[in-house]
Motif scaffolding. Sequence first.
Motif, PDB file in Angstrom:
ATOM      1  N   ASP A 296     -26.221 -17.344  -2.921  1.00  0.00           N
ATOM      2  CA  ASP A 296     -24.834 -17.798  -3.050  1.00  0.00           C
ATOM      3  C   ASP A 296     -23.823 -16.674  -3.242  1.00  0.00           C
ATOM      4  N   ASP A 297     -24.288 -15.500  -3.642  1.00  0.00           N
ATOM      5  CA  ASP A 297     -23.388 -14.393  -3.928  1.00  0.00           C
ATOM      6  C   ASP A 297     -24.043 -13.103  -3.432  1.00  0.00           C
ATOM      7  N   GLY A 298     -23.656 -12.680  -2.244  1.00  0.00           N
ATOM      8  CA  GLY A 298     -24.263 -11.522  -1.604  1.00  0.00           C
ATOM      9  C   GLY A 298     -24.111 -10.230  -2.376  1.00  0.00           C
ATOM     10  N   ARG A 299     -23.223 -10.190  -3.363  1.00  0.00           N
ATOM     11  CA  ARG A 299     -23.051  -8.981  -4.170  1.00  0.00           C
ATOM     12  C   ARG A 299     -24.166  -8.853  -5.206  1.00  0.00           C
ATOM     13  N   ARG A 300     -24.807  -9.981  -5.511  1.00  0.00           N
ATOM     14  CA  ARG A 300     -25.876  -9.991  -6.516  1.00  0.00           C
ATOM     15  C   ARG A 300     -27.235  -9.906  -5.842  1.00  0.00           C
TER      16      ARG A 300
ATOM     17  N   PRO B  82     -36.607 -17.905  -8.334  1.00  0.00           N
ATOM     18  CA  PRO B  82     -36.083 -16.533  -8.277  1.00  0.00           C
ATOM     19  C   PRO B  82     -35.084 -16.319  -9.407  1.00  0.00           C
ATOM     20  N   MET B  83     -34.946 -15.081  -9.837  1.00  0.00           N
ATOM     21  CA  MET B  83     -34.018 -14.735 -10.920  1.00  0.00           C
ATOM     22  C   MET B  83     -33.356 -13.412 -10.615  1.00  0.00           C
ATOM     23  N   GLY B  84     -32.181 -13.261 -11.145  1.00  0.00           N
ATOM     24  CA  GLY B  84     -31.532 -11.965 -11.104  1.00  0.00           C
ATOM     25  C   GLY B  84     -32.186 -11.062 -12.133  1.00  0.00           C
TER      26      GLY B  84
END
Length: 148
Positions: free
Chosen positions: A90-94, A53-55
């Motif tokens: 790991d970072d719910g904002r992302r 997966p990727m941002g």
Amino acid sequence: MVQSVVPAYRSSGSLEALQELVDVAGQVPHEVARRAGLSVSELHSLRHLMAAPMGPVELARELGVTSAASSGVVDRLVARGHAERRPHADDGRRTEVVITDSGRVEILTRLAPMFAGLAATDAALTDDERAVVERYLRGATAAMRALM
């Protein structure tokens, strides 16, 4: 032409075969994408997402496009059911983009004949032949990377 620029360059069957491979490799993504009803960027996105997966920003960087363009690619893949947006583990904002089973099947089905042909070609080589081919291809790759 090349010989006039690089005097030591002499054409050979192996260099001609390598040039043909490079040319065909450049055409494959366009043809596979066309047959799948995808853009080349969508196809490359699915290929990258197969690995992990990727941002959206990471995906944009991999594709060499703007974040806005990457967002449009992701929108189209999500609409087709080939990808999903999920909160980052790991970072719910992302947000991260994850390939779906549909996206995996699309890629693997389209590329399976090529992988089978490559595997058969490789299996027909002896270990010594495979070592020579690998050395040649790694050298060719290094020569091309020198341009980047």
